[in-house]
Every structure is written in C-alpha cells, then in structure tokens.
Design a protein around this motif. Structure first.
Motif, mmCIF file in Angstrom:
data_model
loop_
_atom_site.group_PDB
_atom_site.id
_atom_site.type_symbol
_atom_site.label_atom_id
_atom_site.label_comp_id
_atom_site.label_asym_id
_atom_site.label_seq_id
_atom_site.Cartn_x
_atom_site.Cartn_y
_atom_site.Cartn_z
ATOM 1 N N ALA A 7 0.585 -0.745 -0.213
ATOM 2 C CA ALA A 7 -0.194 -0.055 -0.122
ATOM 3 C C ALA A 7 0.909 0.738 -0.231
ATOM 4 O O ALA A 7 1.850 1.245 0.812
ATOM 5 N N VAL A 8 0.838 2.100 -0.781
ATOM 6 C CA VAL A 8 1.695 3.655 -0.685
ATOM 7 C C VAL A 8 0.554 4.346 -1.121
ATOM 8 O O VAL A 8 -0.567 4.432 -1.475
ATOM 9 N N LEU A 9 1.034 5.775 -0.089
ATOM 10 C CA LEU A 9 -0.081 7.306 0.348
ATOM 11 C C LEU A 9 1.341 8.097 -0.201
ATOM 12 O O LEU A 9 2.154 7.691 0.473
ATOM 13 N N ALA A 94 -6.498 12.859 5.445
ATOM 14 C CA ALA A 94 -5.955 12.778 4.066
ATOM 15 C C ALA A 94 -6.836 12.897 2.398
ATOM 16 O O ALA A 94 -7.926 12.190 2.784
ATOM 17 N N ASP A 95 -6.472 13.860 2.091
ATOM 18 C CA ASP A 95 -8.326 14.240 0.833
ATOM 19 C C ASP A 95 -7.758 13.457 -0.010
ATOM 20 O O ASP A 95 -6.523 13.843 -1.033
ATOM 21 N N ILE A 96 -7.867 12.612 -0.750
ATOM 22 C CA ILE A 96 -7.254 11.509 -1.268
ATOM 23 C C ILE A 96 -7.555 11.602 -3.018
ATOM 24 O O ILE A 96 -9.012 11.425 -2.936
ATOM 25 N N LYS A 97 -7.265 12.949 -3.933
ATOM 26 C CA LYS A 97 -7.857 13.835 -4.953
ATOM 27 C C LYS A 97 -6.645 13.912 -5.481
ATOM 28 O O LYS A 97 -5.627 14.470 -4.800
ATOM 29 N N PRO A 98 -6.742 14.213 -6.535
ATOM 30 C CA PRO A 98 -5.299 14.939 -7.238
ATOM 31 C C PRO A 98 -4.956 16.521 -6.756
ATOM 32 O O PRO A 98 -6.132 17.589 -6.651
ATOM 33 N N LEU A 102 -2.325 10.932 -3.376
ATOM 34 C CA LEU A 102 -1.921 9.452 -4.823
ATOM 35 C C LEU A 102 -2.073 8.554 -3.398
ATOM 36 O O LEU A 102 -1.470 8.099 -2.807
ATOM 37 N N PHE A 103 -2.813 7.654 -3.881
ATOM 38 C CA PHE A 103 -2.966 5.868 -3.054
ATOM 39 C C PHE A 103 -3.104 4.537 -4.367
ATOM 40 O O PHE A 103 -4.025 5.043 -5.459
ATOM 41 N N PHE A 104 -1.875 4.307 -3.645
ATOM 42 C CA PHE A 104 -2.091 2.815 -4.999
ATOM 43 C C PHE A 104 -1.724 1.667 -3.796
ATOM 44 O O PHE A 104 -0.793 1.442 -3.023
ATOM 45 N N GLY A 105 -1.730 0.129 -4.686
ATOM 46 C CA GLY A 105 -1.557 -0.681 -4.189
ATOM 47 C C GLY A 105 -0.951 -1.822 -5.033
ATOM 48 O O GLY A 105 -1.121 -1.580 -6.509
ATOM 49 N N LEU A 106 0.162 -2.467 -4.578
ATOM 50 C CA LEU A 106 0.779 -3.322 -5.713
ATOM 51 C C LEU A 106 1.169 -4.884 -4.715
ATOM 52 O O LEU A 106 0.898 -4.956 -4.192
ATOM 53 N N PRO A 107 0.467 -5.502 -6.316
ATOM 54 C CA PRO A 107 0.482 -7.459 -5.803
ATOM 55 C C PRO A 107 1.973 -7.570 -5.627
ATOM 56 O O PRO A 107 3.052 -6.996 -6.411
ATOM 57 N N LEU A 108 2.367 -8.527 -4.733
ATOM 58 C CA LEU A 108 3.896 -8.829 -4.436
ATOM 59 C C LEU A 108 4.210 -9.697 -4.627
ATOM 60 O O LEU A 108 3.634 -11.133 -3.799
ATOM 61 N N ALA A 109 5.679 -9.959 -5.268
ATOM 62 C CA ALA A 109 5.741 -11.598 -5.779
ATOM 63 C C ALA A 109 6.329 -12.317 -4.226
ATOM 64 O O ALA A 109 6.533 -13.768 -4.467
ATOM 65 N N LEU A 110 7.553 -11.554 -3.792
ATOM 66 C CA LEU A 110 7.884 -11.630 -2.465
ATOM 67 C C LEU A 110 8.278 -11.379 -1.632
ATOM 68 O O LEU A 110 8.334 -9.850 -1.672
ATOM 69 N N VAL A 111 8.171 -11.643 -0.454
ATOM 70 C CA VAL A 111 8.354 -11.280 0.904
ATOM 71 C C VAL A 111 9.432 -11.515 1.564
ATOM 72 O O VAL A 111 8.892 -13.151 2.103
#
Length: 114
Positions: A7-9, A94-98, A102-111
C-alpha cells in the motif's frame, strides 16, 4: 506467490502523516515506512503560446516540483488493501484526490524478513 500487497500513499500535507500511520497500524499493516520525497509534474496549464520564439530544452521540460511524504506498508490480502484505502479515505484528514494525495497498491511476488 506471496499474498502480500504494498500500500502506497503519496501525501501532500504532512499534518496527516501521524494520523495515517496510527490508522494503518490499527488495521494490521506491517512494516510501515515514511519517507520525504519530491514530486515532479508537467504543468497542467502548459501552453505553446507561452514559449519564446526559440525555446531552449529547459523551457520545454520545466516541471512543477513539490515536497511530499511517501508512506508505504505491507498488507496481507487484496481485501485488506481495499479496506486500508477505504479507512484512510474516510477516517483521516488525508484528502485522496489529484494534487492532494495519491493512493495505490501493488501485488508482491516475494516477501521475506517479516
């Protein structure tokens, strides 16, 4: 394959940083990290009429620059990622708008290392 997501903000207003971190910790996000960063964007009002007759390369590539806070954390599932987004949006300032956040998520192949 790992079940973890990143999760990235990207946060414009650092006043909400501690509030977001506390919320993420309550929602079982792991390895929460905060970094100072700079964001570079092409000006939205880019207009060719504003350019000199013989523009230099710098005039064509001038970017808007602003300081931001980058928060990221690991969550255990796609559902947890979606819940983290919803909770962040509704339960923090936190006002998530342009231009604000910016909030986005990425699947992780290895942790490893948790």
């Amino acid at each position: 394959m790992s079940d973890y997501y990143l999760a990235v903000l990207v946060l414009d207003d650092e006043d909400f940083e501690e509030e977001v971190i506390n919320l993420w910790a309550e929602k079982n996000a792991r390895a929460i990290t905060a970094l100072d960063c700079e964001q570079f964007l092409m000006p939205r009002n880019f207009n060719r009429d504003d350019l000199p007759l013989f523009p230099g390369l710098s005039a064509l590539t001038e970017l808007e620059r602003s300081e931001r806070r980058l928060l990221f954390a690991l969550v255990k599932s796609r559902e947890a990622l979606q819940q983290l987004y919803e909770e962040t949006r509704h339960n923090t300032g936190a006002d998530i708008k342009p231009g604000k956040a910016l909030f986005f998520g990425l699947p992780l192949a290895l942790v490893q290392g948790l």
